[in-house]
Design a protein around this motif. Structure first.
Motif, PDB file in Angstrom:
ATOM      1  N   ILE A  62       0.838  -1.206   0.000  1.00  0.00           N
ATOM      2  CA  ILE A  62       0.000   0.000   0.000  1.00  0.00           C
ATOM      3  C   ILE A  62       0.874   1.257   0.000  1.00  0.00           C
ATOM      4  CG2 ILE A  62      -1.652   1.336   1.367  1.00  0.00           C
ATOM      5  CD1 ILE A  62      -2.846  -1.337   2.298  1.00  0.00           C
ATOM      6  N   SER A  66       0.770   4.132  -2.781  1.00  0.00           N
ATOM      7  CA  SER A  66       0.533   5.527  -2.420  1.00  0.00           C
ATOM      8  C   SER A  66       1.602   6.440  -3.000  1.00  0.00           C
ATOM      9  CB  SER A  66       0.485   5.652  -0.893  1.00  0.00           C
ATOM     10  OG  SER A  66       0.253   6.985  -0.498  1.00  0.00           O
ATOM     11  N   GLU A  69       0.816   6.912  -6.653  1.00  0.00           N
ATOM     12  CA  GLU A  69      -0.288   7.860  -6.826  1.00  0.00           C
ATOM     13  C   GLU A  69       0.193   9.292  -6.620  1.00  0.00           C
ATOM     14  OE1 GLU A  69      -4.599   9.097  -4.867  1.00  0.00           O
ATOM     15  OE2 GLU A  69      -3.518   7.357  -4.091  1.00  0.00           O
ATOM     16  N   ARG A  76      -2.537  11.774  -2.506  1.00  0.00           N
ATOM     17  CA  ARG A  76      -2.616  10.407  -1.966  1.00  0.00           C
ATOM     18  C   ARG A  76      -4.062  10.052  -1.607  1.00  0.00           C
ATOM     19  NH1 ARG A  76       2.555   8.572  -0.662  1.00  0.00           N
ATOM     20  NH2 ARG A  76       4.133  10.196  -0.497  1.00  0.00           N
ATOM     21  N   ARG A  78      -6.948   8.891  -3.093  1.00  0.00           N
ATOM     22  CA  ARG A  78      -7.839   7.808  -3.522  1.00  0.00           C
ATOM     23  C   ARG A  78      -7.809   6.621  -2.572  1.00  0.00           C
ATOM     24  NH1 ARG A  78      -6.444   7.284  -9.878  1.00  0.00           N
ATOM     25  NH2 ARG A  78      -4.350   7.459  -8.991  1.00  0.00           N
ATOM     26  N   LEU A  79      -6.621   6.232  -2.123  1.00  0.00           N
ATOM     27  CA  LEU A  79      -6.531   5.109  -1.196  1.00  0.00           C
ATOM     28  C   LEU A  79      -7.184   5.458   0.135  1.00  0.00           C
ATOM     29  CD1 LEU A  79      -2.908   3.768  -1.813  1.00  0.00           C
ATOM     30  CD2 LEU A  79      -5.067   2.811  -2.635  1.00  0.00           C
ATOM     31  N   ALA A  82     -10.907   5.096  -0.252  1.00  0.00           N
ATOM     32  CA  ALA A  82     -11.295   3.681  -0.309  1.00  0.00           C
ATOM     33  C   ALA A  82     -11.324   3.063   1.088  1.00  0.00           C
ATOM     34  CB  ALA A  82     -10.318   2.914  -1.202  1.00  0.00           C
ATOM     35  N   LEU A 123      -5.400   1.051   4.097  1.00  0.00           N
ATOM     36  CA  LEU A 123      -5.565   1.894   2.910  1.00  0.00           C
ATOM     37  C   LEU A 123      -5.628   3.368   3.289  1.00  0.00           C
ATOM     38  CD1 LEU A 123      -8.172  -0.165   0.847  1.00  0.00           C
ATOM     39  CD2 LEU A 123      -5.752   0.168   0.310  1.00  0.00           C
ATOM     40  N   SER A 198      -9.503  12.889   4.399  1.00  0.00           N
ATOM     41  CA  SER A 198      -8.955  12.604   3.067  1.00  0.00           C
ATOM     42  C   SER A 198      -8.935  13.831   2.170  1.00  0.00           C
ATOM     43  CB  SER A 198      -9.776  11.490   2.393  1.00  0.00           C
ATOM     44  OG  SER A 198     -11.077  11.946   2.051  1.00  0.00           O
TER      45      SER A 198
END
Length: 478
Positions: A62, A66, A69, A76, A78-79, A82, A123, A198
């Motif tokens: 992960i 990251s 990404e 960073r 999107r993870l 999720a 994540l 996020s």
């Protein structure tokens, strides 16, 4: 780089999610297995450990994802999104074991659901840990950012550690319903906090992405080699992580033992709420104070001082074996004040390590740092739980289901006290050994000389982008 209040707030609120997920399962999951589902203490410990071993395997992957990404999109997020979406569902399933299942089947249900919950958590957590080095550009800015985070983290521990068991009591005599109510409420708060946090990059911007290749190659073994390379080549990271993991072992054991102390030593299951108030209440006050101490004497010295205070407080709890009573809240409160420093200070030191590595090596490895750090932290917490269950099994702890009533032998009660006091104290004492070898100081982080950075008084070459260790940097010394 000046941090806006909104940036600090959005980043800090993520610790409602990380603190909640780190606290509530650590507090009640093993007790749920042993005293509601009838799973033997040793087996319960192995199940929790298995989930965290999975973290060790998945976190570096992960972390590398990251970093990719970040290199391609500059974010960073999107993870993190999720993880925030998936965690509530799997967390709820962990405490939704159907009635009537045998202990073995119940254990497998919990294992599967908790593995998925732990993956979703990673994540979010791995890129979250990497962010401070990218949204805060100086030694003191990171201290401010991480101090705010730990204030929120302390509040989250209080909220989940005290409120979770209280919500569980709403089930009355139906223990399974109580755990389900608790999990549903917690899941909603966890997911909301993670999704809010996020958005922090969008509000803050970020420091320029490194020009080096952050994650060459896509084979899974590459990610593990990158993690091993961090430990081999970065003495600051190696020593800081070793101290932090040993302390995660200590706090994991103490956290898991709290419910057992309330039930079998203080003879009041509701006392776990008061234990958490005593532990975390002082942390809300002391976290900013540790920030001031760090600015005066340095983060590494303040970290050592907080660890020493925690060690003494944990040793004082040995007296529970002979004289259980309300006096326990005094040393627990002292441990709580120290614990806030043990959380805030290494978290503020990690972005310094990441930024120093980027300047001296010219490569962007923040996600890989975050992956290895998260793997170490979660493994330490899980093995702390495993250590407690090993002590319980060795001292004759008797497992039971929600329809059984048992009496614990005196040896098991002594084991509970040892897991709450002696074991954490010894582990924190061991953590002081690697901490004494941590080499970075303020001058190594905020170097205004323009000619490279220093570690231990030696210059390093900021132009080296080959990924090889600079030959004159003291961080390479074993």
């Amino acid at each position: 780089m000046t941090l806006a209040r909104g940036t600090v707030a959005r980043y800090a609120v993520g610790s409602v999610g990380t603190g909640g997920f780190g606290t509530l399962p650590g507090l009640v999951l093993v007790f749920y297995l042993t005293d509601t589902l009838g799973v033997a203490a040793g087996v319960a410990g192995l199940l929790v450990t298995a989930a965290k071993v999975w973290d060790v395997l998945v976190d570096p992957v992960i972390g590398a994802a990251s970093d990719r990404e970040r290199a391609t999109t500059g974010r960073r997020r999107r993870l993190m999104v999720a993880g925030g979406v998936a965690l509530p569902l799997f967390f709820l399933l962990t405490f939704a074991v159907p009635a009537g299942l045998a202990p073995a089947a119940s254990a497998l249900w919990v294992l599967g659901a908790f593995l998925l919950a732990a993956t979703a958590f990673s994540l979010f957590q791995v890129p979250y840990i990497a962010l401070p080095a990218e949204i805060a550009g100086t030694y003191d800015a990171r201290t401010r950012l991480l101090t705010a985070r730990v204030v929120v983290l302390s509040a989250a521990i209080l909220l989940f550690g005290g409120g979770g068991p209280a919500l569980r009591e709403l089930g009355g005599d139906d223990e399974r319903l109580g755990y389900l109510v608790m999990a549903a409420a917690a899941a909603l708060v966890l997911g909301a906090a993670m999704l809010v946090s996020s958005t922090v990059e969008r509000s803050a911007g970020a420091l320029a992405a490194p020009t080096g290749d952050p994650a060459p190659g896509h084979h899974v073994l590459t990610h593990y080699r990158d993690g091993v390379a961090l430990l081999r080549t970065s003495r600051p990271f190696r020593t800081l992580l070793a101290a932090f993991v040993l302390q995660a072992l200590a706090t994991g054991a103490m956290l898991a033992a709290a419910q057992y102390v309330a039930t079998w030593v203080l003879r009041d299951t509701a006392a776990v709420t008061f234990l958490f108030v005593a532990l975390v209440g002082p942390a809300l006050v002391c976290t900013p104070l540790w920030g001031r101490v760090a600015r005066r004497v340095g983060k590494e010295r303040a970290f050592g001082l907080a660890s020493a205070v925690f060690l003494v407080a944990a040793l004082a709890l040995v007296g529970l074996a002979w004289a259980p009573g309300a006096w326990v809240y005094v040393p627990v409160a002292a441990a709580g004040g120290a614990y806030s420093g043990m959380q805030a200070l290494p978290m503020a030191m990690l972005p310094d390590v990441i930024a120093h590595d980027a300047r001296t090596r010219g490569t962007g490895r923040a996600g890989t740092f975050g992956g290895v750090w998260t793997a170490g932290e979660t493994t330490g917490m899980a093995l702390g739980t495993t250590l407690l269950t090993a002590v319980l099994a060795a001292t004759g702890y008797v497992a039971s289901t929600d329809v059984q009533s048992v009496t614990q032998p005196a040896s098991a009660v002594v084991g509970v006290v040892a897991g709450f006091s002696v074991v954490p104290a010894l582990l924190v004492a061991l953590s002081l050994v690697p901490l004494a070898r941590y080499p970075l100081r303020r001058a190594d982080i905020d170097d205004d000389g323009g000619g490279g950075d220093t570690v231990g008084g030696e210059k390093s070459d900021p132009t080296d982008t080959t990924g090889r260790a600079p030959t004159t940097t003291a961080q390479e010394n074993p």
